[in-house]
Design a protein around this motif. Structure first.
Motif, PDB file in Angstrom:
ATOM      1  N   ALA A 214    -129.821  -2.115 -16.108  1.00  0.00           N
ATOM      2  CA  ALA A 214    -128.900  -3.267 -16.797  1.00  0.00           C
ATOM      3  C   ALA A 214    -129.751  -4.628 -16.443  1.00  0.00           C
ATOM      4  CB  ALA A 214    -127.403  -3.352 -16.313  1.00  0.00           C
ATOM      5  N   ALA A 215    -130.062  -4.678 -15.140  1.00  0.00           N
ATOM      6  CA  ALA A 215    -130.954  -5.747 -14.760  1.00  0.00           C
ATOM      7  C   ALA A 215    -132.351  -5.791 -15.189  1.00  0.00           C
ATOM      8  CB  ALA A 215    -130.972  -5.829 -12.987  1.00  0.00           C
ATOM      9  N   GLU A 217    -132.888  -4.658 -18.146  1.00  0.00           N
ATOM     10  CA  GLU A 217    -132.785  -5.241 -19.554  1.00  0.00           C
ATOM     11  C   GLU A 217    -132.577  -6.704 -19.687  1.00  0.00           C
ATOM     12  OE1 GLU A 217    -130.553  -3.898 -23.783  1.00  0.00           O
ATOM     13  OE2 GLU A 217    -129.697  -3.246 -21.829  1.00  0.00           O
ATOM     14  N   ARG A 218    -131.803  -7.125 -18.603  1.00  0.00           N
ATOM     15  CA  ARG A 218    -131.465  -8.549 -18.637  1.00  0.00           C
ATOM     16  C   ARG A 218    -132.853  -9.468 -18.543  1.00  0.00           C
ATOM     17  NH1 ARG A 218    -127.012  -7.183 -15.331  1.00  0.00           N
ATOM     18  NH2 ARG A 218    -128.140  -7.807 -13.520  1.00  0.00           N
ATOM     19  N   GLN A 221    -134.778  -9.110 -21.890  1.00  0.00           N
ATOM     20  CA  GLN A 221    -134.253 -10.219 -23.004  1.00  0.00           C
ATOM     21  C   GLN A 221    -134.526 -11.516 -22.592  1.00  0.00           C
ATOM     22  OE1 GLN A 221    -130.159  -9.056 -22.517  1.00  0.00           O
ATOM     23  NE2 GLN A 221    -129.989  -7.798 -24.209  1.00  0.00           N
ATOM     24  N   GLU A 222    -134.484 -11.895 -21.422  1.00  0.00           N
ATOM     25  CA  GLU A 222    -134.698 -13.223 -21.197  1.00  0.00           C
ATOM     26  C   GLU A 222    -136.207 -13.633 -21.387  1.00  0.00           C
ATOM     27  OE1 GLU A 222    -134.044 -13.530 -16.826  1.00  0.00           O
ATOM     28  OE2 GLU A 222    -131.645 -13.307 -17.151  1.00  0.00           O
TER      29      GLU A 222
END
Length: 462
Positions: A214-215, A217-218, A221-222
Protein backbone atom coordinates in the motif's frame (compact mmCIF):
# COMPACT_ATOMS: atom_id res chain seq x y z
CA UNK A 1 60.52 -24.47 -21.56
CA UNK A 2 61.39 -23.40 -18.03
CA UNK A 3 62.93 -26.33 -16.15
CA UNK A 4 60.38 -26.54 -13.29
CA UNK A 5 57.45 -26.08 -15.67
CA UNK A 6 58.64 -28.92 -17.89
CA UNK A 7 59.23 -31.13 -14.84
CA UNK A 8 55.69 -30.48 -13.55
CA UNK A 9 54.25 -31.27 -16.97
CA UNK A 10 56.09 -34.57 -17.08
CA UNK A 11 55.01 -35.49 -13.55
CA UNK A 12 51.47 -34.11 -13.79
CA UNK A 13 49.53 -37.35 -13.08
CA UNK A 14 51.51 -37.97 -9.88
CA UNK A 15 51.29 -34.32 -8.82
CA UNK A 16 47.52 -34.14 -9.40
CA UNK A 17 47.13 -37.27 -7.31
CA UNK A 18 49.08 -35.59 -4.52
CA UNK A 19 46.82 -32.53 -4.75
CA UNK A 20 43.75 -34.79 -4.74
CA UNK A 21 44.95 -36.60 -1.62
CA UNK A 22 45.73 -33.32 0.12
CA UNK A 23 42.30 -31.87 -0.76
CA UNK A 24 40.53 -35.05 0.33
CA UNK A 25 42.33 -34.96 3.69
CA UNK A 26 41.29 -31.34 4.21
CA UNK A 27 37.65 -32.08 3.42
CA UNK A 28 37.65 -35.15 5.64
CA UNK A 29 38.68 -32.89 8.52
CA UNK A 30 36.64 -29.79 7.67
CA UNK A 31 33.88 -30.62 10.17
CA UNK A 32 36.36 -30.44 13.05
CA UNK A 33 38.56 -27.55 11.95
CA UNK A 34 38.26 -24.28 13.85
CA UNK A 35 35.67 -22.37 11.87
CA UNK A 36 37.60 -19.12 12.23
CA UNK A 37 41.20 -19.96 13.20
CA UNK A 38 43.06 -17.88 15.75
CA UNK A 39 46.28 -17.92 13.71
CA UNK A 40 47.26 -14.64 12.11
CA UNK A 41 48.12 -14.28 8.45
CA UNK A 42 51.83 -14.80 7.76
CA UNK A 43 53.96 -11.79 6.89
CA UNK A 44 54.24 -11.16 3.15
CA UNK A 45 57.15 -12.82 1.41
CA UNK A 46 58.94 -11.50 -1.69
CA UNK A 47 58.57 -13.38 -4.95
CA UNK A 48 61.80 -15.33 -5.57
CA UNK A 49 63.40 -15.38 -8.99
CA UNK A 50 63.67 -19.16 -8.97
CA UNK A 51 60.53 -21.29 -8.91
CA UNK A 52 60.28 -24.39 -6.73
CA UNK A 53 57.71 -26.39 -8.69
CA UNK A 54 54.22 -27.55 -7.82
CA UNK A 55 55.05 -30.08 -5.10
CA UNK A 56 57.12 -27.73 -2.97
CA UNK A 57 54.60 -24.93 -3.56
CA UNK A 58 51.77 -27.10 -2.25
CA UNK A 59 53.85 -27.88 0.86
CA UNK A 60 54.56 -24.19 1.43
CA UNK A 61 50.89 -23.24 0.97
CA UNK A 62 49.86 -25.90 3.46
CA UNK A 63 52.40 -24.71 6.02
CA UNK A 64 52.05 -20.91 5.67
CA UNK A 65 48.46 -20.24 4.63
CA UNK A 66 46.15 -23.14 5.39
CA UNK A 67 46.29 -22.67 9.20
CA UNK A 68 44.90 -19.16 8.73
CA UNK A 69 41.98 -19.94 6.38
CA UNK A 70 38.42 -20.20 7.67
CA UNK A 71 36.50 -23.45 7.34
CA UNK A 72 33.90 -21.78 5.14
CA UNK A 73 33.30 -25.08 3.35
CA UNK A 74 32.29 -26.67 6.65
CA UNK A 75 28.91 -27.14 8.31
CA UNK A 76 29.10 -24.44 11.01
CA UNK A 77 30.15 -21.48 8.88
CA UNK A 78 26.86 -19.62 9.22
CA UNK A 79 28.04 -16.12 8.38
CA UNK A 80 26.77 -14.19 5.36
CA UNK A 81 24.79 -16.70 3.23
CA UNK A 82 27.53 -19.11 2.27
CA UNK A 83 27.07 -22.48 0.65
CA UNK A 84 29.67 -25.21 0.49
CA UNK A 85 30.72 -27.26 -2.50
CA UNK A 86 28.94 -30.53 -3.19
CA UNK A 87 31.18 -33.42 -4.30
CA UNK A 88 29.83 -33.16 -7.85
CA UNK A 89 30.35 -29.38 -7.96
CA UNK A 90 33.93 -29.87 -6.79
CA UNK A 91 34.52 -32.31 -9.62
CA UNK A 92 32.87 -29.85 -12.00
CA UNK A 93 35.18 -27.08 -10.85
CA UNK A 94 38.21 -29.28 -11.46
CA UNK A 95 36.92 -30.04 -14.96
CA UNK A 96 36.24 -26.35 -15.55
CA UNK A 97 39.88 -25.54 -14.88
CA UNK A 98 41.06 -28.60 -16.79
CA UNK A 99 39.22 -27.61 -19.96
CA UNK A 100 39.91 -23.90 -19.33
CA UNK A 101 37.20 -22.64 -21.67
CA UNK A 102 36.65 -18.95 -22.26
CA UNK A 103 32.92 -19.46 -22.82
CA UNK A 104 32.09 -16.16 -24.44
CA UNK A 105 31.69 -17.11 -28.10
CA UNK A 106 29.85 -19.81 -30.04
CA UNK A 107 32.67 -19.74 -32.57
CA UNK A 108 34.68 -21.86 -30.13
CA UNK A 109 33.35 -25.26 -29.11
CA UNK A 110 30.10 -26.12 -27.33
CA UNK A 111 30.60 -24.15 -24.12
CA UNK A 112 27.73 -21.81 -25.00
CA UNK A 113 25.41 -24.78 -25.48
CA UNK A 114 26.40 -26.34 -22.16
CA UNK A 115 25.64 -23.03 -20.47
CA UNK A 116 22.24 -22.80 -22.14
CA UNK A 117 21.32 -26.32 -21.06
CA UNK A 118 22.32 -25.46 -17.49
CA UNK A 119 20.27 -22.25 -17.65
CA UNK A 120 17.26 -24.25 -18.81
CA UNK A 121 17.64 -26.62 -15.86
CA UNK A 122 17.86 -23.70 -13.44
CA UNK A 123 14.87 -22.00 -15.04
CA UNK A 124 12.85 -25.14 -14.40
CA UNK A 125 14.20 -25.42 -10.86
CA UNK A 126 12.89 -21.95 -10.01
CA UNK A 127 9.58 -22.31 -11.85
CA UNK A 128 10.37 -19.73 -14.52
CA UNK A 129 8.90 -19.73 -18.00
CA UNK A 130 10.90 -19.90 -21.22
CA UNK A 131 10.38 -16.14 -21.59
CA UNK A 132 13.24 -15.67 -19.12
CA UNK A 133 16.67 -15.75 -20.72
CA UNK A 134 19.61 -16.35 -18.40
CA UNK A 135 23.35 -15.91 -18.23
CA UNK A 136 25.98 -16.99 -15.71
CA UNK A 137 27.79 -14.20 -13.88
CA UNK A 138 30.16 -13.91 -10.93
CA UNK A 139 27.72 -13.23 -8.08
CA UNK A 140 24.60 -11.45 -6.88
CA UNK A 141 26.19 -8.00 -7.15
CA UNK A 142 26.90 -8.51 -10.84
CA UNK A 143 23.50 -10.13 -11.37
CA UNK A 144 21.68 -7.21 -9.73
CA UNK A 145 23.80 -4.71 -11.66
CA UNK A 146 23.00 -6.35 -15.01
CA UNK A 147 19.31 -6.37 -14.12
CA UNK A 148 19.47 -2.67 -13.26
CA UNK A 149 21.44 -1.91 -16.42
CA UNK A 150 18.72 -3.57 -18.48
CA UNK A 151 16.13 -1.61 -16.50
CA UNK A 152 18.07 1.59 -17.26
CA UNK A 153 17.80 0.84 -20.97
CA UNK A 154 14.07 0.19 -20.53
CA UNK A 155 13.68 3.60 -18.92
CA UNK A 156 15.46 5.10 -21.91
CA UNK A 157 13.15 3.24 -24.27
CA UNK A 158 10.18 4.88 -22.53
CA UNK A 159 11.79 8.33 -22.83
CA UNK A 160 13.04 8.03 -26.39
CA UNK A 161 16.76 7.81 -25.60
CA UNK A 162 19.33 5.04 -25.31
CA UNK A 163 21.58 5.38 -22.26
CA UNK A 164 23.83 2.68 -23.76
CA UNK A 165 24.47 4.88 -26.80
CA UNK A 166 23.98 8.42 -25.52
CA UNK A 167 24.78 8.21 -21.81
CA UNK A 168 22.53 8.62 -18.80
CA UNK A 169 22.13 12.39 -19.11
CA UNK A 170 19.06 12.04 -21.30
CA UNK A 171 17.23 10.00 -18.67
CA UNK A 172 16.76 12.81 -16.19
CA UNK A 173 16.09 11.84 -12.59
CA UNK A 174 15.72 8.09 -12.02
CA UNK A 175 13.83 6.55 -9.12
CA UNK A 176 14.45 3.02 -7.88
CA UNK A 177 11.94 2.00 -5.22
CA UNK A 178 12.54 -0.79 -2.71
CA UNK A 179 11.59 -1.78 0.80
CA UNK A 180 14.81 -3.33 2.12
CA UNK A 181 17.24 -3.39 -0.78
CA UNK A 182 20.50 -5.29 -0.49
CA UNK A 183 23.63 -3.14 -0.48
CA UNK A 184 24.56 -4.47 -3.92
CA UNK A 185 21.66 -2.50 -5.38
CA UNK A 186 23.18 0.80 -4.25
CA UNK A 187 26.55 -0.34 -5.57
CA UNK A 188 25.00 -1.22 -8.91
CA UNK A 189 23.32 2.18 -9.17
CA UNK A 190 26.67 3.82 -8.49
CA UNK A 191 28.40 1.74 -11.17
CA UNK A 192 25.69 2.52 -13.72
CA UNK A 193 25.92 6.28 -13.24
CA UNK A 194 22.42 6.52 -11.79
CA UNK A 195 23.73 7.33 -8.33
CA UNK A 196 23.08 5.82 -4.94
CA UNK A 197 20.54 8.54 -4.18
CA UNK A 198 18.31 7.14 -6.94
CA UNK A 199 17.33 4.43 -4.45
CA UNK A 200 14.16 5.53 -2.66
CA UNK A 201 13.36 3.51 0.48
CA UNK A 202 9.70 2.53 0.74
CA UNK A 203 7.99 1.81 4.04
CA UNK A 204 8.00 -1.82 5.11
CA UNK A 205 5.34 -3.73 7.01
CA UNK A 206 5.40 -3.35 10.82
CA UNK A 207 8.32 -5.33 12.30
CA UNK A 208 9.04 -6.76 8.83
CA UNK A 209 11.54 -6.23 6.04
CA UNK A 210 8.85 -6.90 3.43
CA UNK A 211 7.67 -3.83 1.56
CA UNK A 212 4.23 -2.44 2.40
CA UNK A 213 2.51 -2.69 -0.99
CA UNK A 214 0.00 0.00 0.00
CA UNK A 215 2.89 2.35 0.79
CA UNK A 216 4.53 1.40 -2.50
CA UNK A 217 1.35 2.30 -4.37
CA UNK A 218 1.19 5.66 -2.59
CA UNK A 219 4.74 6.47 -3.71
CA UNK A 220 3.93 5.38 -7.26
CA UNK A 221 0.84 7.59 -7.29
CA UNK A 222 2.71 10.59 -5.88
CA UNK A 223 5.39 10.38 -8.57
CA UNK A 224 3.29 9.13 -11.49
CA UNK A 225 3.79 12.39 -13.34
CA UNK A 226 7.57 11.91 -13.17
CA UNK A 227 7.42 9.00 -15.59
CA UNK A 228 8.36 5.34 -15.29
CA UNK A 229 10.58 4.00 -12.52
CA UNK A 230 12.20 0.77 -11.32
CA UNK A 231 10.99 -1.35 -8.40
CA UNK A 232 13.41 -3.76 -6.73
CA UNK A 233 11.50 -6.46 -4.87
CA UNK A 234 13.07 -8.86 -2.41
CA UNK A 235 12.68 -12.62 -2.31
CA UNK A 236 14.66 -13.29 0.84
CA UNK A 237 16.10 -10.27 2.64
CA UNK A 238 19.57 -10.56 4.07
CA UNK A 239 18.69 -9.96 7.74
CA UNK A 240 15.56 -12.03 8.20
CA UNK A 241 14.87 -13.85 4.90
CA UNK A 242 11.67 -11.88 4.45
CA UNK A 243 9.73 -11.85 1.17
CA UNK A 244 7.85 -9.15 -0.64
CA UNK A 245 4.45 -10.05 -2.07
CA UNK A 246 5.66 -10.48 -5.63
CA UNK A 247 2.27 -11.09 -7.17
CA UNK A 248 0.79 -7.97 -5.54
CA UNK A 249 3.74 -5.87 -6.74
CA UNK A 250 3.37 -7.27 -10.26
CA UNK A 251 -0.31 -6.25 -10.15
CA UNK A 252 0.77 -2.69 -9.34
CA UNK A 253 3.03 -2.76 -12.39
CA UNK A 254 -0.03 -3.28 -14.60
CA UNK A 255 -1.39 0.02 -13.31
CA UNK A 256 1.76 2.12 -12.99
CA UNK A 257 4.13 0.69 -15.60
CA UNK A 258 7.48 0.16 -13.87
CA UNK A 259 10.33 -2.27 -14.39
CA UNK A 260 10.20 -5.05 -11.79
CA UNK A 261 13.55 -6.50 -10.74
CA UNK A 262 13.54 -9.24 -8.08
CA UNK A 263 16.57 -9.89 -5.91
CA UNK A 264 16.12 -13.59 -5.17
CA UNK A 265 19.77 -14.30 -4.43
CA UNK A 266 18.97 -17.19 -2.11
CA UNK A 267 15.20 -16.92 -1.73
CA UNK A 268 14.56 -18.34 -5.21
CA UNK A 269 15.43 -21.77 -3.81
CA UNK A 270 12.22 -21.71 -1.77
CA UNK A 271 10.60 -22.76 -5.06
CA UNK A 272 12.01 -26.26 -4.51
CA UNK A 273 10.02 -26.88 -1.33
CA UNK A 274 6.24 -27.45 -1.37
CA UNK A 275 5.94 -25.91 2.09
CA UNK A 276 7.72 -22.69 1.11
CA UNK A 277 7.18 -22.24 -2.63
CA UNK A 278 4.34 -19.79 -1.92
CA UNK A 279 7.00 -17.31 -0.83
CA UNK A 280 8.15 -16.92 -4.44
CA UNK A 281 4.70 -17.00 -6.01
CA UNK A 282 4.86 -14.47 -8.83
CA UNK A 283 8.63 -14.67 -9.37
CA UNK A 284 8.08 -15.52 -13.03
CA UNK A 285 6.28 -12.19 -13.50
CA UNK A 286 9.49 -10.20 -12.92
CA UNK A 287 11.25 -8.36 -15.73
CA UNK A 288 14.65 -9.37 -14.35
CA UNK A 289 15.81 -11.69 -11.56
CA UNK A 290 18.99 -12.22 -9.57
CA UNK A 291 19.87 -15.68 -8.20
CA UNK A 292 23.17 -16.52 -6.47
CA UNK A 293 24.37 -20.07 -7.05
CA UNK A 294 27.33 -20.17 -4.67
CA UNK A 295 24.80 -19.83 -1.91
CA UNK A 296 22.15 -22.56 -1.87
CA UNK A 297 23.14 -24.46 -5.01
CA UNK A 298 26.44 -25.14 -3.20
CA UNK A 299 28.78 -24.59 -6.14
CA UNK A 300 32.19 -22.91 -5.73
CA UNK A 301 32.71 -19.18 -5.74
CA UNK A 302 32.11 -17.35 -7.95
CA UNK A 303 28.81 -18.26 -9.59
CA UNK A 304 25.41 -16.66 -10.02
CA UNK A 305 22.80 -16.29 -12.73
CA UNK A 306 20.67 -13.43 -13.96
CA UNK A 307 17.42 -13.76 -15.85
CA UNK A 308 15.53 -11.24 -17.92
CA UNK A 309 12.55 -11.14 -20.27
CA UNK A 310 14.14 -8.36 -22.37
CA UNK A 311 17.32 -9.85 -23.74
CA UNK A 312 17.16 -7.31 -26.56
CA UNK A 313 17.65 -4.50 -24.05
CA UNK A 314 20.39 -6.45 -22.30
CA UNK A 315 22.31 -6.84 -25.55
CA UNK A 316 21.78 -3.15 -26.30
CA UNK A 317 23.78 -2.43 -23.15
CA UNK A 318 26.46 -5.11 -23.35
CA UNK A 319 26.87 -5.78 -27.08
CA UNK A 320 30.53 -6.02 -27.99
CA UNK A 321 31.13 -4.79 -31.51
CA UNK A 322 34.22 -6.51 -32.85
CA UNK A 323 34.79 -8.14 -36.23
CA UNK A 324 36.31 -11.26 -34.69
CA UNK A 325 33.10 -11.97 -32.74
CA UNK A 326 30.86 -12.21 -35.76
CA UNK A 327 27.26 -10.92 -35.98
CA UNK A 328 24.98 -10.69 -32.96
CA UNK A 329 22.44 -13.17 -34.31
CA UNK A 330 19.15 -14.33 -32.81
CA UNK A 331 20.84 -16.10 -29.88
CA UNK A 332 23.51 -13.74 -28.53
CA UNK A 333 26.73 -15.12 -27.12
CA UNK A 334 27.68 -14.23 -23.56
CA UNK A 335 30.15 -11.67 -24.90
CA UNK A 336 27.05 -9.56 -25.63
CA UNK A 337 25.20 -10.19 -22.35
CA UNK A 338 27.51 -9.23 -19.47
CA UNK A 339 30.38 -6.79 -18.80
CA UNK A 340 32.84 -9.68 -19.20
CA UNK A 341 34.51 -10.77 -22.40
CA UNK A 342 36.58 -13.38 -20.62
CA UNK A 343 33.90 -15.68 -19.21
CA UNK A 344 34.91 -18.76 -17.27
CA UNK A 345 32.65 -21.70 -18.05
CA UNK A 346 30.95 -21.40 -14.66
CA UNK A 347 28.06 -23.50 -15.93
CA UNK A 348 30.05 -26.73 -15.53
CA UNK A 349 29.84 -26.75 -11.73
CA UNK A 350 26.09 -26.11 -11.82
CA UNK A 351 25.63 -28.74 -14.54
CA UNK A 352 27.54 -31.33 -12.52
CA UNK A 353 25.69 -30.83 -9.23
CA UNK A 354 22.27 -30.58 -10.89
CA UNK A 355 22.86 -33.71 -12.93
CA UNK A 356 24.37 -35.61 -9.99
CA UNK A 357 21.65 -34.87 -7.40
CA UNK A 358 18.68 -33.61 -9.41
CA UNK A 359 15.76 -31.59 -8.12
CA UNK A 360 15.16 -34.02 -5.24
CA UNK A 361 18.71 -33.85 -3.93
CA UNK A 362 18.80 -30.07 -3.95
CA UNK A 363 15.35 -29.85 -2.40
CA UNK A 364 16.63 -32.04 0.46
CA UNK A 365 19.54 -29.63 1.03
CA UNK A 366 17.17 -26.66 1.14
CA UNK A 367 14.65 -28.36 3.41
CA UNK A 368 17.36 -29.56 5.79
CA UNK A 369 18.82 -26.05 5.97
CA UNK A 370 15.39 -24.63 6.81
CA UNK A 371 14.84 -27.29 9.48
CA UNK A 372 18.20 -26.48 11.06
CA UNK A 373 17.34 -22.77 11.12
CA UNK A 374 14.06 -23.52 12.89
CA UNK A 375 15.83 -25.76 15.40
CA UNK A 376 18.29 -23.01 16.31
CA UNK A 377 15.54 -20.38 16.34
CA UNK A 378 13.42 -22.43 18.73
CA UNK A 379 16.41 -22.99 21.02
CA UNK A 380 17.26 -19.29 21.06
CA UNK A 381 13.62 -18.38 21.68
CA UNK A 382 13.70 -20.58 24.78
CA UNK A 383 16.89 -19.02 26.15
CA UNK A 384 16.29 -16.12 28.59
CA UNK A 385 19.65 -14.48 27.80
CA UNK A 386 18.81 -14.22 24.08
CA UNK A 387 16.04 -12.69 22.01
CA UNK A 388 14.83 -13.47 18.50
CA UNK A 389 14.39 -10.27 16.51
CA UNK A 390 12.27 -11.89 13.81
CA UNK A 391 10.51 -15.18 13.26
CA UNK A 392 12.49 -17.79 11.33
CA UNK A 393 10.85 -17.54 7.92
CA UNK A 394 13.29 -19.61 5.90
CA UNK A 395 16.99 -20.20 6.60
CA UNK A 396 18.12 -17.13 8.55
CA UNK A 397 18.04 -16.74 12.34
CA UNK A 398 18.37 -13.11 13.50
CA UNK A 399 18.84 -12.68 17.25
CA UNK A 400 20.49 -10.57 19.91
CA UNK A 401 21.23 -10.42 23.61
CA UNK A 402 18.18 -9.96 25.81
CA UNK A 403 19.97 -7.34 27.89
CA UNK A 404 22.42 -4.64 26.79
CA UNK A 405 22.72 -5.78 23.16
CA UNK A 406 25.63 -3.59 22.17
CA UNK A 407 27.85 -4.24 19.18
CA UNK A 408 30.80 -4.63 21.55
CA UNK A 409 29.12 -7.32 23.66
CA UNK A 410 27.98 -9.19 20.57
CA UNK A 411 31.53 -9.04 19.17
CA UNK A 412 32.81 -10.48 22.42
CA UNK A 413 30.22 -13.26 22.14
CA UNK A 414 31.18 -14.18 18.57
CA UNK A 415 34.85 -14.06 19.53
CA UNK A 416 34.21 -16.80 22.07
CA UNK A 417 32.36 -18.82 19.41
CA UNK A 418 34.93 -18.52 16.63
CA UNK A 419 36.34 -22.02 16.88
CA UNK A 420 32.87 -23.61 16.74
CA UNK A 421 30.72 -21.33 14.59
CA UNK A 422 30.97 -18.19 12.50
CA UNK A 423 28.12 -15.68 12.77
CA UNK A 424 27.97 -12.24 11.18
CA UNK A 425 26.83 -9.03 12.85
CA UNK A 426 23.98 -6.86 11.65
CA UNK A 427 21.57 -4.19 12.85
CA UNK A 428 17.80 -4.68 12.67
CA UNK A 429 15.45 -1.81 13.53
CA UNK A 430 18.34 -0.06 15.23
CA UNK A 431 19.24 -3.06 17.42
CA UNK A 432 22.70 -4.66 17.04
CA UNK A 433 22.22 -8.35 16.30
CA UNK A 434 23.73 -11.54 14.94
CA UNK A 435 22.72 -13.63 11.93
CA UNK A 436 23.00 -17.35 11.40
CA UNK A 437 22.33 -18.30 7.78
CA UNK A 438 21.98 -21.99 6.93
CA UNK A 439 22.82 -22.95 3.34
CA UNK A 440 25.70 -25.45 3.44
CA UNK A 441 24.92 -28.97 2.21
CA UNK A 442 27.01 -30.47 5.06
CA UNK A 443 25.06 -28.89 7.92
CA UNK A 444 22.92 -31.28 9.97
CA UNK A 445 20.82 -31.14 13.12
CA UNK A 446 23.88 -32.40 15.05
CA UNK A 447 25.82 -29.33 13.88
CA UNK A 448 22.92 -27.12 14.92
CA UNK A 449 22.87 -28.61 18.40
CA UNK A 450 26.63 -28.13 18.60
CA UNK A 451 26.23 -24.48 17.62
CA UNK A 452 23.66 -23.93 20.35
CA UNK A 453 25.78 -25.71 22.96
CA UNK A 454 28.70 -23.46 22.03
CA UNK A 455 26.41 -20.45 22.24
CA UNK A 456 25.31 -21.42 25.74
CA UNK A 457 28.93 -21.79 26.83
CA UNK A 458 29.88 -18.42 25.39
CA UNK A 459 26.97 -16.78 27.17
CA UNK A 460 28.18 -18.14 30.50
CA UNK A 461 31.65 -16.73 29.83
CA UNK A 462 30.20 -13.40 28.72
Amino acid sequence: MYLQLAADRNELPRLLEAVQQHAAALLADVDERDVVPAASAPPPAPLPAQGVGLEATLDEFAARWEPTLSASAGPRYLGFVTGGVTPAALAGDWMTATWDQNAFSSLDGAGQHLERESIAWLRGLFGLSDDHHGTFVSGATMSNTIGLATAREWLGERRGVSPAEEGVGGLGAVRVLSGAAHSSVSKGLSILGLGRTALVPVETLPRREAVDTAALERVLQEHEADGPCVVVANAGTVNTADFDDLRAIAALRERYGFWLHVDAAFGAFAALCPGYSHLVDGLDLADSICVDLHKWLNVPYDSAVQFTRRRDLQTAVFQNSAAYLGPLGDTPDTAHLTPENSHRLRAVTAWFTLRAYGRDGHREIVERSIACAHTLGDAIDGTPELRLLAPVRLNVVCFTLAEDPTAERLAALTGRLADNVFLTPTVLDGVPALRAAFSNWRTTENDTRRVFTALQGALREL
